[in-house]
Each structure stands twice: as structure tokens, then as C-alpha cells.
Design an enzyme around this catalytic site. Structure first.
Site: not given
Ligand code: NAP
Length: 461
Positions: A234, A268
Site C-alpha cells: 500500500e 495517502c
Molecule cells: P516510509 O518512509 O516508506 O516508511 C514506512 C515504513 O517502512 C516504516 O516502518 C519505515 O521504517 C519502513 N521502511 C522505510 N524504508 C524501508 C526499507 N528500505 N526497508 C524496509 N522498511 C523500510 O513511509 P512513511 O514516510 O512512514 O509514510 C508515508 C508514505 O506512506 C506516503 O508515501 C504515503 O502515501 C504512504 N501511505 C500509503 C498508504 C496506503 O494505504 N496506500 C497509507 C498510508 C501511507 P522507519 O520509520 O524505521 O524508516
């Protein structure tokens, strides 16, 4: 004497910049022991009657409601959403627990199929331990919409939550434990993202779901693909909201404002690109700007504020860069667009117009309270612009001709959820997910509970 620093995760209040609490991260042996415990709990849990699982899930719903204020405060302190939004989020989590408690048995019952066998049917079996990598923006809801169906289906869950919401992560583990779920069935791993690979590759981990950025999604999908493990992703979005010539402009502007600013713009699914046909562009923009300008932002614990700070100063600074670069490339910033003085990761409601291809506001996801308003020649042009995106999460269209709106939503917009005259939102009864770079797989509804099961064919002669 050599001092070795223990790795840790620190929760910081984005409204004040003050440290809240430091959490120790797990070492690799502890991570493996959590995986083994989850697997052990799963071996028993999969044999339990689904009615028993429902009882526990209803207890989790009740526990959430009993502790609504405490959990809401935790979310507000760790990531800055307003307390009133946080209270609603706790309530929505209780709803999804109740929804799957009530419907899981039906969603997973055997489906008879007539074939050459004397009896053949489709049967649903749990997969085992599922890893959930989750984001901070809806720190309870994102986890519950995975956990409620996954546990009801008989799986075990491991949570790797975003590093800025460690208290929320610990609280969610507490909810399942206090509601009577078996020890180890759902556990929180305080680990950095670099350790996710170790978890995915462990033979007892059968699948992984990630909600977050496309960058994190690609990384997790690469590892899971190599290990041949099922994934649901997602990811981000840049939802188009189309305002057609016959739209109720007052209503459209109100919904666009609410959608763009909900959760401080960090959702999102949000009206990130508002595409307005030329005929009503000026009239719409006037109403929309008035509404955006009237929004009160500030202390998220003050219920008179509509918006708190962003979740972290670095995210706020990244957003400012996207705005500045869009302006350098020709966008017009007609509201906001400047970081306010003072403490806290605040960013004002902002409107960019004259947004065109090649600008971050057109091409990328703006994860904060910034609306790009784009002029389209006509309806066909608006649909073309809406689909001119690498994403495909949500979309909305505003028109008083409901047949035309329905046709555009169903047949013409490329997105996982298309709404007519309303704000794109998740609902336990409806599937949720994206296409293209917004990810794949579905959460919620009967489709969500069937993501982490073995869809088994049984054939008897
Ligand atoms: P993010 O930086 O990608 O982090 C999401 C999760 O992934 C966190 O637990 C993060 O851990 C982990 N993570 C980051 N890099 C990783 C890697 N290389 N390998 C494994 N895990 C990794 O995203 P965010 O800033 O928290 O959230 C914002 C994004 O989420 C936006 O793009 C938003 O649109 C999207 N989102 C999508 C939905 C949907 O349902 N489609 C819903 C909500 C949000 P750390 O914090 O420890 O880095």
C-alpha cells in the site's frame, strides 16, 4: 573502559521538538526469538474456532474504546495529529475489529464448486507468521486494518512500525495482549528498517505487507521476491479530484479542502491534484482559497484547531523543497508556502496554481497540506490529466450528473478507489488499495482477509 552504545528509537513531539521517550531496539537474537514465539502461537491459534477468535477481537474493540483518550494522546504526542482526529482513529480501529469479528466466518467459509468430483470446494487456510511494515501517518488504523483480518484468518502478526511512533507500536501489542490473545501471537519489533530483511528471509515468516513510500515498497518487494514470499503493498498516491462544469462548487471546494488537509495533509488518499475545468476554474478557486485560508492550525491538543504540525521537521523541510522547486519552475503560490517562525514542525495550508508537467507538484506526491490546482480545458482533458500520473490510489469526480460521474469513476479513472461527489476514504466494508506505483493487493472487505490465506482447492471423488 569501552562503552558500547545501545541502539535506540526516540519518540519526539513534533509540536514542541521535545523528546518523549527512548525505546531500546531489539538485537537479532531477540528478533529471531520473537519470530519463533509467533510461529509457536500460530500453531495453536490456527486450530482455534473462529467464534473464539471473534470473541477476542470484540474484546480488543472494547479495550480500544475504554482507552480511547490515552491512545489518542499517544498518537498526538508522537506524530502531531489533532486529538480530535486521533480519537476518531481509535474509534475506526474498534470498528474494523468488530467488522471482522462479525464477518470473518462468512468470508472464510468453504465455497462449493460443481465439477467432475463428488464434492469439490475452495477452502481458506492461514499462512502463518506475517510481517507488517507500517507508516506513522495513521499509526493505529494502518496496523489494525492489517491485524484484524490477518488474526481472524488464523495468522500470527509481527509489527515493524515507523521509527517515530514507537509508543503507538508498543500500545498496539498491549491491546492484543490485554484482550486475551495468546502470548507472542502479535508482537511489536522495535527494529530499524535495515533489519527488515532478516525478518523477511526467516523461513518461519510467510508473507509481508508494507504501507509506506514507493522506495520502501520496492526494497521490501525485492527482498520478498528473492525469498519467494507473498507481498501486499500500500504505497503513495497523488489523487486527482476532478471538478466538472456542472459541479456544486461550494460542496466540491469543501470536500477538496477537507481531503487535502485531513491529518495535516499526510494521508495517502488526499486531494493532491485538484483538476478544474476552465469554465468554473476561477469561481472554484475563489471559494477553495477562502476555505483553505480559514483553516486554523496550531497546538494539536487544542480542539479548536483543525490541523497540527507535520510529523517531523525533516518531512516538513522536504515538502518546502517541493513547493519551492515547483515555484521556480513556474507554479504560482497563492496561499501559504512559507515555514512559520517558532518551534514545531508546522506548515500552513498552501495552494499552488499554474502547476504543469515537470514540477514536483505535478509529478510527485506532496505529503503535507499543499494543494496543486490544475486548469483543464474540458472534461476529457481533466480525465487525461488525472490519469497522467505514476500513481493510482484514489480519485474523485464532482458533477451533478450522477450517471456521468459514475461512468467516469467506473470506466475512465485509473485508480483503486473512485468516488463521486465525496471524499475518498477507507471503509472496512470496501476494498482498499492501488494500482501502478501505488502498490498492489487489497486491504479491507472480504478481499482483504483473503490476502494472507492459502486459497486451497479440495477435490473428493
Ligand atoms: P516510509 O518512509 O516508506 O516508511 C514506512 C515504513 O517502512 C516504516 O516502518 C519505515 O521504517 C519502513 N521502511 C522505510 N524504508 C524501508 C526499507 N528500505 N526497508 C524496509 N522498511 C523500510 O513511509 P512513511 O514516510 O512512514 O509514510 C508515508 C508514505 O506512506 C506516503 O508515501 C504515503 O502515501 C504512504 N501511505 C500509503 C498508504 C496506503 O494505504 N496506500 C497509507 C498510508 C501511507 P522507519 O520509520 O524505521 O524508516
Amino acid at each position: 573502559m569501552k562503552v558500547t552504545e545501545t541502539p535506540s528509537i526516540e519518540a519526539v513531539n513534533p509540536a514542541t521538538g521535545e523528546a518523549i521517550k527512548t525505546y531500546r531496539t531489539l538485537g537479532s537474537e531477540e528478533v529471531i526469538s520473537n519470530i519463533e514465539n509467533a510461529h509457536q502461537a500460530f500453531q495453536h491459534w490456527r486450530t482455534t474456532h473462529i467464534g473464539y477468535r471473534s470473541q477476542l477481537m470484540l474484546r480488543a474493540a472494547a479495550y480500544l474504546r475504554q482507552n480511547q483518550d490515552r491512545y489518542a494522546r499517544l498518537m498526538t504526542d508522537e506524530m502531531g495529529k489533532t486529538l480530535k482526529d486521533a480519537r476518531s482513529e481509535v474509534e475506526k480501529c474498534a470498528w474494523v475489529c468488530e467488522y471482522y469479528a462479525d464477518h470473518a466466518a462468512n468470508f472464510l467459509s468453504n465455497e462449493m464448486v460443481r465439477t467432475d468430483a463428488s464434492k469439490s470446494f475452495i477452502n481458506y487456510q492461514p499462512l502463518g507468521v506475517v510481517l507488517a511494515v507500517m507508516p506513522w501517518n495513521f499509526p493505529f488504523w494502518q496496523v489494525f486494518r492489517f491485524a484484524a483480518p490477518a488474526l481472524m484468518a488464523g495468522n500470527a502478526g509481527l509489527l515493524k512500525h515507523a521509527s517515530n511512533v514507537p509508543g503507538c507500536a508498543a500500545a498496539i501489542e498491549e491491546i492484543f495482549r490485554e484482550s486475551g490473545f495468546p502470548q507472542g501471537l502479535f508482537s511489536n519489533l522495535h527494529i530499524p528498517s535495515g533489519m527488515v530483511e532478516t525478518v523477511i528471509r526467516h523461513p518461519l515468516v510467510k508473507a509481508v505487507t508494507l504501507t509506506g513510500s514507493d522506495k520502501a515498497g520496492r526494497s521490501v518487494a525485492r527482498i520478498a521476491g528473492d525469498a519467494l514470499k507473498k507481498t501486499v503493498l500500500e504505497l503513495g498516491g497523488s489523487d486527482p479530484y476532478l471538478v466538472l462544469h456542472d459541479a456544486d462548487l461550494e460542496h466540491a471546494a469543501e470536500v477538496c479542502k477537507n481531503s487535502r488537509l485531513i491529518n495535516g495533509g499526510q494521508s495517502c488518499i488526499s486531494a493532491k491534484r485538484i483538476i478544474v475545468v476552465s469554465e468554473v476554474y476561477d469561481a472554484f478557486l475563489k471559494i477553495f482559497k477562502e476555505k483553505m485560508a480559514a483553516v486554523k492550525f496550531g497546538d494539536p491538543t487544542d480542539d479548536t484547531n483543525d490541523m497540527g504540525p507535520m510529523a517531523r521537521p525533516d518531512l516538513r523541510d522536504d515538502l518546502q523543497k517541493q513547493v519551492s522547486e515547483s515555484v521556480e519552475k513556474g507554479a504560482d503560490c497563492i496561499l501559504g508556502g512559507k515555514i512559520p517562525e517558532g518551534e514545531g514542525a508546522y506548515y500552513p495550508p498552501t495552494i499552488l496554481t499554474e502547476v504543469a508537467p515537470g514540477m514536483p507538484a505535478y509529478e510527485e506526491e506532496l505529503f503535507g497540506p499543499v494543494a496543486a490546482v490544475i486548469r483543464a480545458k474540458d472534461e476529457e482533458d481533466a480525465i487525461r490529466i488525472a490519469n497522467d500520473s505514476v500513481f493510482g490510489l484514489g480519485a474523485a469526480v464532482f458533477t451533478q450528473d450522477l450517471n456521468r460521474g459514475e461512468n467516469i469513476a467506473a470506466e475512465k479513472l485509473n485508480a483503486g478507489s473512485c468516488f463521486v461527489n465525496g471524499l475518498v476514504k477507507s471503509d472496512p466494508r470496501l476494498p482498499f488499495g492501488g494500482i501502478n506505483e501505488s502498490g498492489y493487493g487489497r486491504e479491507l472487505s472480504y478481499l482483504g482477509i483473503r490476502e494472507f490465506v492459502n486459497i486451497k482447492t479440495v477435490w473428493v471423488k
